[in-house]
Design a protein around this motif. Structure first.
Motif, mmCIF file in Angstrom:
data_model
loop_
_atom_site.group_PDB
_atom_site.id
_atom_site.type_symbol
_atom_site.label_atom_id
_atom_site.label_comp_id
_atom_site.label_asym_id
_atom_site.label_seq_id
_atom_site.Cartn_x
_atom_site.Cartn_y
_atom_site.Cartn_z
ATOM 1 N N MET B 1 0.832 -1.194 0.000
ATOM 2 C CA MET B 1 0.000 0.000 0.000
ATOM 3 C C MET B 1 0.868 1.246 0.000
ATOM 4 O O MET B 1 0.535 2.240 -0.602
ATOM 5 N N LEU B 4 1.754 2.459 -3.414
ATOM 6 C CA LEU B 4 0.681 3.155 -4.097
ATOM 7 C C LEU B 4 0.591 4.590 -3.609
ATOM 8 O O LEU B 4 0.441 5.520 -4.387
ATOM 9 N N ARG B 110 -26.365 4.582 -7.166
ATOM 10 C CA ARG B 110 -25.095 4.787 -7.841
ATOM 11 C C ARG B 110 -24.105 3.696 -7.439
ATOM 12 O O ARG B 110 -24.063 3.304 -6.282
ATOM 13 N N GLU B 139 -8.883 3.028 -5.147
ATOM 14 C CA GLU B 139 -7.718 2.155 -4.934
ATOM 15 C C GLU B 139 -7.082 2.443 -3.582
ATOM 16 O O GLU B 139 -6.680 1.537 -2.858
ATOM 17 N N GLY B 142 -8.673 0.680 -1.034
ATOM 18 C CA GLY B 142 -8.625 -0.770 -1.237
ATOM 19 C C GLY B 142 -9.887 -1.398 -1.779
ATOM 20 O O GLY B 142 -10.211 -2.525 -1.465
ATOM 21 N N LEU B 143 -10.619 -0.662 -2.609
ATOM 22 C CA LEU B 143 -11.870 -1.216 -3.132
ATOM 23 C C LEU B 143 -11.887 -1.313 -4.663
ATOM 24 O O LEU B 143 -12.962 -1.364 -5.259
ATOM 25 N N ALA B 144 -10.698 -1.375 -5.275
ATOM 26 C CA ALA B 144 -10.637 -1.337 -6.737
ATOM 27 C C ALA B 144 -11.543 -2.384 -7.383
ATOM 28 O O ALA B 144 -12.221 -2.103 -8.362
ATOM 29 N N GLY B 145 -11.599 -3.591 -6.796
ATOM 30 C CA GLY B 145 -12.417 -4.659 -7.391
ATOM 31 C C GLY B 145 -13.905 -4.404 -7.284
ATOM 32 O O GLY B 145 -14.708 -5.089 -7.908
ATOM 33 N N PHE B 146 -14.294 -3.436 -6.488
ATOM 34 C CA PHE B 146 -15.719 -3.209 -6.232
ATOM 35 C C PHE B 146 -16.262 -1.964 -6.907
ATOM 36 O O PHE B 146 -17.318 -1.476 -6.545
ATOM 37 N N ASP B 148 -17.806 -1.314 -9.568
ATOM 38 C CA ASP B 148 -19.137 -1.355 -10.184
ATOM 39 C C ASP B 148 -20.200 -1.956 -9.274
ATOM 40 O O ASP B 148 -21.295 -2.272 -9.718
ATOM 41 N N HIS B 149 -19.866 -2.138 -8.006
ATOM 42 C CA HIS B 149 -20.864 -2.668 -7.082
ATOM 43 C C HIS B 149 -21.764 -1.546 -6.579
ATOM 44 O O HIS B 149 -21.387 -0.384 -6.560
ATOM 45 N N TYR B 150 -22.960 -1.942 -6.154
ATOM 46 C CA TYR B 150 -23.867 -0.979 -5.533
ATOM 47 C C TYR B 150 -23.670 -1.034 -4.010
ATOM 48 O O TYR B 150 -23.282 -2.078 -3.477
ATOM 49 N N ARG B 152 -25.489 -1.431 -1.432
ATOM 50 C CA ARG B 152 -26.091 -2.502 -0.610
ATOM 51 C C ARG B 152 -25.371 -3.836 -0.791
ATOM 52 O O ARG B 152 -25.602 -4.773 -0.047
ATOM 53 N N GLU B 153 -24.513 -3.933 -1.807
ATOM 54 C CA GLU B 153 -23.755 -5.165 -2.002
ATOM 55 C C GLU B 153 -22.462 -5.176 -1.174
ATOM 56 O O GLU B 153 -21.710 -6.128 -1.229
ATOM 57 N N ARG B 161 -15.672 2.985 3.695
ATOM 58 C CA ARG B 161 -14.486 3.264 2.881
ATOM 59 C C ARG B 161 -14.865 4.093 1.656
ATOM 60 O O ARG B 161 -14.134 4.996 1.257
#
Lengths: 280, 273
Positions: B1, B4, B110, B139, B142-146, B148-150, B152-153, B161
């Motif tokens: 980290m 980065l 969103r 990033e 630490g949520l780069a993979g998320f 496109d998530h909403y 509530r997911e 975060r």
């Protein structure tokens, strides 16, 4: 790369499904099977009961179907259908536009809500059918009183749901928007409206169904116009099969209108609103 | 980290501003039956926050600490007194400040990236720039993979975060945090504290942090303002070395003394031995 990021990548996996899988999932589902079987069950019951009671009392589906085959090719049927549908569509569009605007104004300005609330509450409970004869007195037997009847049937649901939707806006999200410098216009467009849209569309869906009811009630009371008129005439002639046929036609119109609204709603909201995202 | 943080431009161009509160008062009046009820949420509150300082305001619930943040964020006008950020009096919301709220306040319609983009969108920054900038901060937390998530997911900690990334993306001179970890479970809270510490130590934006947790205040802050009903009753300097970690704190003998002192101040004692 951080440990959190690595974690994220291991949890979330994506896989693209083949077209045939997607198609199969949408057509063959357990829910669909339950729906189709239940409808078939009702039709069979109706047929058996109708055979026993005879056409005069309860025309079975086969008789209704025979009537449909006779009626549908006639130009008379299509002109009735056109007349009724046009009235419904026009009335619904007027109710939708006016209703949503009034609802939003009520939700936005407290004084508008204070002024209109008693009238809306009254309008909501008045049996609109009782006003139709007045409309005939005022506007004659032309097209306009029927359209007005449709508007009256549909508009109150639409106003109330739009109002509720705007009022329901999350105060927290409003604060968030404001704290990040949203102007009143931006707040309305980006915070209030997205929150209110599901309500507004629910109101439009109910309104669409009620618009169809409004039209048929007006036609029944007018006698001899549109599909409502045809129902009246058939009933007077004791043609149960024709009455049922036209009731089915009205149902189809109602469901189509409602589905059309739902389709517009889906297309508009699918890509971005959480409540429209498919659950997996 | 750390890599980065050192490479990302996320750390550039943020510079803390000082904050000065002068005689802030906030009174509400309400008529209940035949009584006129006057509530003094804040009564003559003054404090100074130096540029790049991390100051916590701690106090029991209902003491008015959230009101301080709301005034600083420009969401409320004080009845009297004023609050300066840099040298400018606060007259409303502005992009020199950004707030992280207790409930993350994400827009449910969103996705993560679009939530982080929201303030930039409001400011009229073009889509490409704002998405790139939003991604940096996603990033960073630490949520780069998320992306496109909403909301509530995501878990509560992940939502918070996103709230932090959204505030940081504004590149505020003052970061206002209103009990941001108050709703999280203990594990998520500790993680978030560690990450906030790590991010702040690189960004050095000014932070005003509201909390009711003593350990949290000690771990994070340079200084702790203790509030009683409507006013600041005491100020405690946290003279522990930086960079800090939870582990260092546990083994430092001064920690216990600070905890005792804050505990006593919160309980309203005047003399602390």
């Amino acid at each position: 790369m951080s440990s959190m990021e690595a974690l994220a990548q291991t949890i979330v996996e994506r896989e693209r499904l083949s077209r045939s899988t997607v198609l199969r999932r949408s057509i063959l589902s357990r829910d669909r099977l339950i729906q189709v079987s239940f409808i078939a069950l009702i039709l069979v019951g109706w047929q058996l009961l109708g055979n026993h009671e005879g056409d005069f009392f309860l025309a079975p589906p086969t008789s209704v179907f025979r009537t449909a085959v006779d009626e549908i090719p006639t130009s008379h049927f299509w002109s009735l259908l056109g007349e009724t549908s046009k009235g419904i569509a026009l009335g619904f569009v007027i109710a939708a536009v006016l209703g949503v605007i009034i609802g939003i104004l009520m939700g936005t300005y407290r004084s508008v809500a204070t002024a209109l609330n008693p009238i809306i509450s009254a309008g909501y409970v008045i049996p609109e059918a009782a006003i139709v004869p007045l409309l005939i007195v005022w506007f004659g037997l032309g097209n306009s009183p029927r359209v007005i009847a449709v508007v009256l049937f549909a508009i109150f649901e639409i106003i109330v749901t739009a109002y509720t939707g705007v009022r329901n806006a999350d105060a927290m999200l409003n604060d968030v928007g404001r704290s990040f410098g949203a102007s009143p216009r931006q707040l309305f467009v980006k915070v209030t409206m997205p929150g209110a849209l599901p309500f507004i569309f629910a109101g439009l869906r109910i309104g669409a169904a009620r618009a169809v009811k409004g039209m048929v009630v007006a036609e029944l009371l007018f006698a001899a116009t549109g599909i409502g008129g045809a129902i009246q005439l058939s009933a007077n002639a004791f043609r149960t099969d024709r009455v049922m046929f036209y009731v089915v036609v009205v149902t189809v119109i109602g469901v189509s209108f409602s589905s059309a609204v739902q389709l517009i709603e889906r297309l508009w909201m699918r890509s971005w609103h959480e409540s429209y995202r498919q659950q997996t | 980290m750390t890599n980065l943080l050192e490479t990302a431009s996320a750390t550039d161009s943020t510079q803390g501003s000082g904050v000065v509160a002068r005689g802030l008062s906030m009174h509400y009046e309400r008529i209940v039956g035949r009584d006129r009820v006057r509530t003094r949420a804040l009564d003559d509150v003054s404090f100074d926050v130096r540029p790049q300082e991390f100051v916590s305001i701690i106090g029991p619930s209902g003491c008015g600490k959230s009101t301080v943040v709301r005034i600083a964020a420009g969401l409320q006008r004080p009845t009297s007194g004023e609050l300066l950020v840099g040298d400018q009096p606060v007259r409303g919301p502005g992009d020199d400040r950004a707030t992280v709220f207790q409930s993350p306040g994400l827009f449910p319609w969103r996705t993560v990236i679009n939530n982080v983009c929201m303030p930039l969108e409001l400011a009229g920054i073009d889509k490409k720039t704002r998405q790139a900038r939003a991604m940096e901060y996603i990033e960073l937390v630490g949520l780069a993979g998320f992306r496109d998530h909403y909301p509530r997911e995501l878990s509560g900690g992940m939502q918070q975060r996103v709230g932090l990334a959204r505030a940081l993306a504004v590149r505020p001179r003052v970061l206002l945090m209103d009990e941001p970890f108050g709703n999280l479970d203990a594990i998520s809270r500790e993680r978030m504290q560690d990450e906030l510490l790590r991010i702040w130590e690189h960004m050095k934006t000014t932070v005003i942090f509201i909390t009711h947790a003593i350990d949290e205040a000690i771990l994070l802050s340079d200084r702790v303002l203790v509030m009683g009903p409507g006013r600041i009753v005491h100020e405690v300097t946290i003279d522990l070395p930086r960079p800090r970690s939870r582990h260092d704190l546990l083994s430092d003998t001064r920690t216990l003394g600070l905890m005792r002192e804050l505990e006593a101040r919160l309980a309203g004692k005047e003399n602390v031995s």
